[in-house]
Design a protein around this motif. Sequence first.
Motif, PDB file in Angstrom:
ATOM      1  N   GLN A 169     -71.066   1.189 -11.803  1.00  0.00           N
ATOM      2  CA  GLN A 169     -69.936   1.744 -11.065  1.00  0.00           C
ATOM      3  C   GLN A 169     -68.707   1.932 -11.943  1.00  0.00           C
ATOM      4  O   GLN A 169     -67.967   2.914 -11.790  1.00  0.00           O
ATOM      5  CB  GLN A 169     -69.605   0.833  -9.888  1.00  0.00           C
ATOM      6  N   VAL A 170     -68.480   1.006 -12.865  1.00  0.00           N
ATOM      7  CA  VAL A 170     -67.301   1.097 -13.731  1.00  0.00           C
ATOM      8  C   VAL A 170     -67.303   2.428 -14.478  1.00  0.00           C
ATOM      9  O   VAL A 170     -66.290   3.132 -14.527  1.00  0.00           O
ATOM     10  CB  VAL A 170     -67.240  -0.089 -14.717  1.00  0.00           C
ATOM     11  N   CYS A 171     -68.458   2.780 -15.084  1.00  0.00           N
ATOM     12  CA  CYS A 171     -68.537   4.011 -15.871  1.00  0.00           C
ATOM     13  C   CYS A 171     -68.647   5.257 -15.004  1.00  0.00           C
ATOM     14  O   CYS A 171     -68.028   6.280 -15.312  1.00  0.00           O
ATOM     15  CB  CYS A 171     -69.730   3.953 -16.820  1.00  0.00           C
ATOM     16  N   HIS A 172     -69.424   5.179 -13.931  1.00  0.00           N
ATOM     17  CA  HIS A 172     -69.795   6.390 -13.208  1.00  0.00           C
ATOM     18  C   HIS A 172     -69.069   6.597 -11.880  1.00  0.00           C
ATOM     19  O   HIS A 172     -69.391   7.533 -11.143  1.00  0.00           O
ATOM     20  CB  HIS A 172     -71.307   6.420 -13.012  1.00  0.00           C
ATOM     21  N   GLU A 173     -68.092   5.741 -11.608  1.00  0.00           N
ATOM     22  CA  GLU A 173     -67.187   5.978 -10.485  1.00  0.00           C
ATOM     23  C   GLU A 173     -65.742   5.763 -10.921  1.00  0.00           C
ATOM     24  O   GLU A 173     -64.916   6.658 -10.837  1.00  0.00           O
ATOM     25  CB  GLU A 173     -67.541   5.072  -9.293  1.00  0.00           C
ATOM     26  N   PHE A 174     -65.437   4.558 -11.430  1.00  0.00           N
ATOM     27  CA  PHE A 174     -64.057   4.231 -11.776  1.00  0.00           C
ATOM     28  C   PHE A 174     -63.554   4.988 -13.004  1.00  0.00           C
ATOM     29  O   PHE A 174     -62.362   5.291 -13.097  1.00  0.00           O
ATOM     30  CB  PHE A 174     -63.909   2.728 -12.022  1.00  0.00           C
ATOM     31  N   ALA A 175     -64.442   5.264 -13.964  1.00  0.00           N
ATOM     32  CA  ALA A 175     -64.003   5.849 -15.243  1.00  0.00           C
ATOM     33  C   ALA A 175     -64.428   7.299 -15.423  1.00  0.00           C
ATOM     34  O   ALA A 175     -64.372   7.817 -16.537  1.00  0.00           O
ATOM     35  CB  ALA A 175     -64.530   5.008 -16.405  1.00  0.00           C
ATOM     36  N   VAL A 176     -64.847   7.963 -14.345  1.00  0.00           N
ATOM     37  CA  VAL A 176     -65.259   9.359 -14.487  1.00  0.00           C
ATOM     38  C   VAL A 176     -64.095  10.187 -15.022  1.00  0.00           C
ATOM     39  O   VAL A 176     -62.927   9.942 -14.700  1.00  0.00           O
ATOM     40  CB  VAL A 176     -65.761   9.946 -13.158  1.00  0.00           C
ATOM     41  N   GLY A 177     -64.432  11.139 -15.868  1.00  0.00           N
ATOM     42  CA  GLY A 177     -63.408  11.964 -16.482  1.00  0.00           C
ATOM     43  C   GLY A 177     -62.909  11.425 -17.814  1.00  0.00           C
ATOM     44  O   GLY A 177     -62.184  12.110 -18.527  1.00  0.00           O
ATOM     45  N   LYS A 178     -63.308  10.200 -18.159  1.00  0.00           N
ATOM     46  CA  LYS A 178     -62.923   9.623 -19.440  1.00  0.00           C
ATOM     47  C   LYS A 178     -64.004   9.918 -20.476  1.00  0.00           C
ATOM     48  O   LYS A 178     -65.143  10.222 -20.153  1.00  0.00           O
ATOM     49  CB  LYS A 178     -62.696   8.117 -19.322  1.00  0.00           C
ATOM     50  N   LEU A 179     -63.625   9.795 -21.743  1.00  0.00           N
ATOM     51  CA  LEU A 179     -64.523  10.108 -22.849  1.00  0.00           C
ATOM     52  C   LEU A 179     -65.166   8.846 -23.390  1.00  0.00           C
ATOM     53  O   LEU A 179     -64.485   7.870 -23.690  1.00  0.00           O
ATOM     54  CB  LEU A 179     -63.736  10.804 -23.964  1.00  0.00           C
TER      55      LEU A 179
END
Length: 264
Positions: A169-179
């Motif tokens: 969830q951290v990568c694929h919900e909270f951090a979407v749009g980040k590189l």
Amino acid sequence: MKAKKTIGALFISGAVFGTFAAEGISAEDWALYQEGINPGEVFAEEVGGALFEKPMGPEGKSCASCHTKNGEVEERVATAAAYYPKYDPSCGKVISLEQRIQLCQKKYQGVKPFSLKSKENTALTTYLFYLAAGTPINVDISSPAAKEYYEYGRYVFTLKRGKRHLSCQVCHEFAVGKLLRMQWLKPLGKDPIMGSEGSRAADHWPAFRMTKNKVQTLQQRFIGCQKQAGQKPLPLGSKEMVALELYVKSLSNGVELKTPGLRR
């Protein structure tokens, strides 16, 4: 606040997970792969297809001898990949397609099943996904057993663990749009999150990984993510892994399979 700063730094620098130069592939090479032959399709046809036709066990049965009619793979098998993971009455639980292959080998062919991490199991799985390309994903999440696994899969998806205290969830919900590692993080389903288009992850796995030079299933890809996140990998075929696959695949229900895919 300290934890938030630490997690944020991962996505800005990419230092924890390595660099594009070390693990990525050039845009030029990526373009060549896209224009040429997908090695995953070759693997599916030549390795998986051969295993599908290969007689095994004391009675010399093959997958084809049970599931081919008039030279064609019967539809329920040719489209099966779109519906797994699913509840299996003989097992009393939800199982993956890889586990269904194992079940057939043991029950009908009378042979020791290929392990879930074997090239052979991956090849047969990829072949079935190859046959199912173009079939809309439609995993059941409403029956009692499937709903239990769906909800447990969501729990696994959101559970922070490991030395970096990360979750899917951290990568694929909270951090979407980040590189991260020179690639933009996206939601795993078909729906956008915070303006970021969904990647429809389940529609292209199994996929040929160019940086690994081999085909990997969705569960095998999960293991790669878990290792990079500093987590102890979940065992292939475990309830946790099957539930996670069911949950992630359900996010793309209705999307046509494009398998095998081609990924960095």
